[in-house]
Design a protein around this motif. Structure first.
Motif, PDB file in Angstrom:
ATOM      1  N   LYS A  72      -8.038  16.138   8.487  1.00 60.43           N
ATOM      2  CA  LYS A  72      -8.839  16.813   7.474  1.00 60.43           C
ATOM      3  C   LYS A  72      -9.319  15.893   6.343  1.00 60.43           C
ATOM      4  O   LYS A  72     -10.296  16.200   5.671  1.00 60.43           O
ATOM      5  CB  LYS A  72      -8.035  17.972   6.860  1.00 60.43           C
ATOM      6  N   HIS A  73      -8.607  14.785   6.131  1.00 59.88           N
ATOM      7  CA  HIS A  73      -8.923  13.907   5.009  1.00 59.88           C
ATOM      8  C   HIS A  73      -9.012  12.459   5.499  1.00 59.88           C
ATOM      9  O   HIS A  73      -8.156  11.626   5.170  1.00 59.88           O
ATOM     10  CB  HIS A  73      -7.854  14.035   3.920  1.00 59.88           C
ATOM     11  N   PRO A  74     -10.016  12.145   6.276  1.00 57.90           N
ATOM     12  CA  PRO A  74     -10.101  10.805   6.877  1.00 57.90           C
ATOM     13  C   PRO A  74     -10.205   9.671   5.861  1.00 57.90           C
ATOM     14  O   PRO A  74      -9.892   8.528   6.192  1.00 57.90           O
ATOM     15  CB  PRO A  74     -11.366  10.890   7.746  1.00 57.90           C
ATOM     16  N   LYS A  75     -10.634   9.963   4.637  1.00 56.06           N
ATOM     17  CA  LYS A  75     -10.760   8.914   3.626  1.00 56.06           C
ATOM     18  C   LYS A  75      -9.483   8.724   2.810  1.00 56.06           C
ATOM     19  O   LYS A  75      -9.396   7.778   2.015  1.00 56.06           O
ATOM     20  CB  LYS A  75     -11.934   9.223   2.696  1.00 56.06           C
ATOM     21  N   ALA A  76      -8.509   9.594   2.984  1.00 55.40           N
ATOM     22  CA  ALA A  76      -7.249   9.460   2.242  1.00 55.40           C
ATOM     23  C   ALA A  76      -6.498   8.218   2.708  1.00 55.40           C
ATOM     24  O   ALA A  76      -6.421   7.937   3.905  1.00 55.40           O
ATOM     25  CB  ALA A  76      -6.387  10.704   2.439  1.00 55.40           C
ATOM     26  N   ASP A  77      -5.935   7.501   1.769  1.00 56.61           N
ATOM     27  CA  ASP A  77      -5.203   6.268   2.084  1.00 56.61           C
ATOM     28  C   ASP A  77      -3.766   6.604   2.468  1.00 56.61           C
ATOM     29  O   ASP A  77      -2.802   6.084   1.893  1.00 56.61           O
ATOM     30  CB  ASP A  77      -5.250   5.337   0.874  1.00 56.61           C
ATOM     31  N   ILE A  78      -3.608   7.468   3.459  1.00 57.00           N
ATOM     32  CA  ILE A  78      -2.279   7.949   3.838  1.00 57.00           C
ATOM     33  C   ILE A  78      -1.439   6.842   4.472  1.00 57.00           C
ATOM     34  O   ILE A  78      -0.208   6.852   4.377  1.00 57.00           O
ATOM     35  CB  ILE A  78      -2.382   9.172   4.791  1.00 57.00           C
ATOM     36  N   ALA A  79      -2.087   5.850   5.084  1.00 58.06           N
ATOM     37  CA  ALA A  79      -1.329   4.742   5.677  1.00 58.06           C
ATOM     38  C   ALA A  79      -0.596   3.959   4.594  1.00 58.06           C
ATOM     39  O   ALA A  79       0.542   3.498   4.809  1.00 58.06           O
ATOM     40  CB  ALA A  79      -2.263   3.818   6.456  1.00 58.06           C
ATOM     41  N   ASN A  80      -1.204   3.812   3.438  1.00 60.88           N
ATOM     42  CA  ASN A  80      -0.550   3.129   2.327  1.00 60.88           C
ATOM     43  C   ASN A  80       0.532   4.014   1.713  1.00 60.88           C
ATOM     44  O   ASN A  80       1.635   3.546   1.398  1.00 60.88           O
ATOM     45  CB  ASN A  80      -1.585   2.748   1.269  1.00 60.88           C
ATOM     46  N   ALA A  81       0.237   5.284   1.559  1.00 60.31           N
ATOM     47  CA  ALA A  81       1.197   6.210   0.958  1.00 60.31           C
ATOM     48  C   ALA A  81       2.443   6.393   1.815  1.00 60.31           C
ATOM     49  O   ALA A  81       3.511   6.725   1.290  1.00 60.31           O
ATOM     50  CB  ALA A  81       0.526   7.569   0.728  1.00 60.31           C
ATOM     51  N   PHE A  82       2.296   6.183   3.119  1.00 58.02           N
ATOM     52  CA  PHE A  82       3.427   6.411   4.030  1.00 58.02           C
ATOM     53  C   PHE A  82       3.816   5.112   4.745  1.00 58.02           C
ATOM     54  O   PHE A  82       4.371   5.150   5.830  1.00 58.02           O
ATOM     55  CB  PHE A  82       3.065   7.497   5.055  1.00 58.02           C
ATOM     56  N   ASN A  83       3.549   3.957   4.111  1.00 60.83           N
ATOM     57  CA  ASN A  83       3.965   2.716   4.761  1.00 60.83           C
ATOM     58  C   ASN A  83       5.478   2.532   4.660  1.00 60.83           C
ATOM     59  O   ASN A  83       6.163   3.281   3.955  1.00 60.83           O
ATOM     60  CB  ASN A  83       3.200   1.510   4.189  1.00 60.83           C
ATOM     61  N   HIS A  84       6.005   1.535   5.351  1.00 58.75           N
ATOM     62  CA  HIS A  84       7.463   1.431   5.476  1.00 58.75           C
ATOM     63  C   HIS A  84       8.147   1.178   4.138  1.00 58.75           C
ATOM     64  O   HIS A  84       9.255   1.677   3.896  1.00 58.75           O
ATOM     65  CB  HIS A  84       7.832   0.332   6.476  1.00 58.75           C
ATOM     66  N   LYS A  85       7.506   0.446   3.227  1.00 60.58           N
ATOM     67  CA  LYS A  85       8.118   0.198   1.923  1.00 60.58           C
ATOM     68  C   LYS A  85       8.131   1.456   1.063  1.00 60.58           C
ATOM     69  O   LYS A  85       9.131   1.745   0.385  1.00 60.58           O
ATOM     70  CB  LYS A  85       7.376  -0.937   1.209  1.00 60.58           C
TER      71      LYS A  85
END
Length: 224
Positions: free
Chosen positions: A43-56
């Motif tokens: 639903k939100h392809p532009k959301a930076d979810i990969a950064n928000a949910f990265n391993h760190k």
């Protein structure tokens, strides 16, 4: 005949692959958090979810949940998460069986993030709210959250001035770091002792640090 050296999904972009992957994992593990991530990607392809949910990011939040449970237990009424961004920490709290939480509010000044947070935490229903509010404009005494979480204290110019807005005895979980090279970090601390001195909590239930590759994250749990 298929060339075995050619990646199967070479023609797909990152978004399509991530959506396919999270949907597959969600179907396999039947986990609300993974299903929520799949919804966000869809639903939100532009959301930076990969950064928000990265391993760190995940490791720091898991550390926070572990120490919170150990120092304060798992039962809370309402929790306020300031600088809540996409609502990942609330989602992790809701999906941690150790915690029994009536409600979590994810509060952020950025109007672009609320819809993403609501998508991620959809299965929490009325137990979750995403609010677009400046944390300096909140009425902490009237709201009376059982716990106020701020994992981005390095972004606060005057930590003591903000903490002074909270009523005496309010429970807090605070994180900062020594990542001085990041331009948006306007108030990093050089050590755990410096963070303790800056926050000057009346009671400290936990004080610790978590080293990572590029910086050390510091955390305090206690009361103002």
């Amino acid at each position: 005949m298929m060339d075995v050296t050619q990646p199967r999904n070479a023609g797909l972009d990152w978004h399509e692959q991530a959506l396919d992957l999270t949907r597959g994992i969600a179907a396999y593990v039947n986990h609300p958090l993974v299903a929520g991530l799949a919804r966000v990607i869809a639903k939100h392809p532009k959301a930076d979810i990969a950064n928000a949910f990265n391993h760190k990011q995940v490791a720091c939040k898991m550390w926070a949940l572990d120490r919170l449970f150990e120092s304060c237990g798992g039962r809370f009424g309402r929790i306020w998460v300031l600088g809540g961004w996409y609502g990942v920490l609330p989602a992790m709290l809701f999906n941690d069986a150790r915690f029994d939480i009536a409600a979590v509010d994810s509060i952020d000044i950025d109007p672009e993030v609320a819809s993403v947070a609501l998508t991620l935490n959809r299965e929490a229903g009325d137990r979750f709210r995403a609010l677009t509010v400046d944390m300096y404009a909140l009425d902490y005494a009237a709201g009376q959250p059982d716990l106020t979480v701020n994992t981005s204290c390095e972004h606060i110019a005057d930590l003591r001035a903000w903490l002074a807005l909270l009523p005496r005895g309010a429970n807090v979980l605070l994180q900062s770091n020594d990542y001085f090279s990041e331009p948006t970090h306007i108030n990093c601390v050089a050590s755990l002792a410096a963070f303790e001195a800056m926050a000057a909590l009346r009671e400290v239930r936990f004080s610790g640090e978590l080293p990572t590759k590029n910086y050390t994250r510091f955390m305090l749990i206690g009361t103002v």
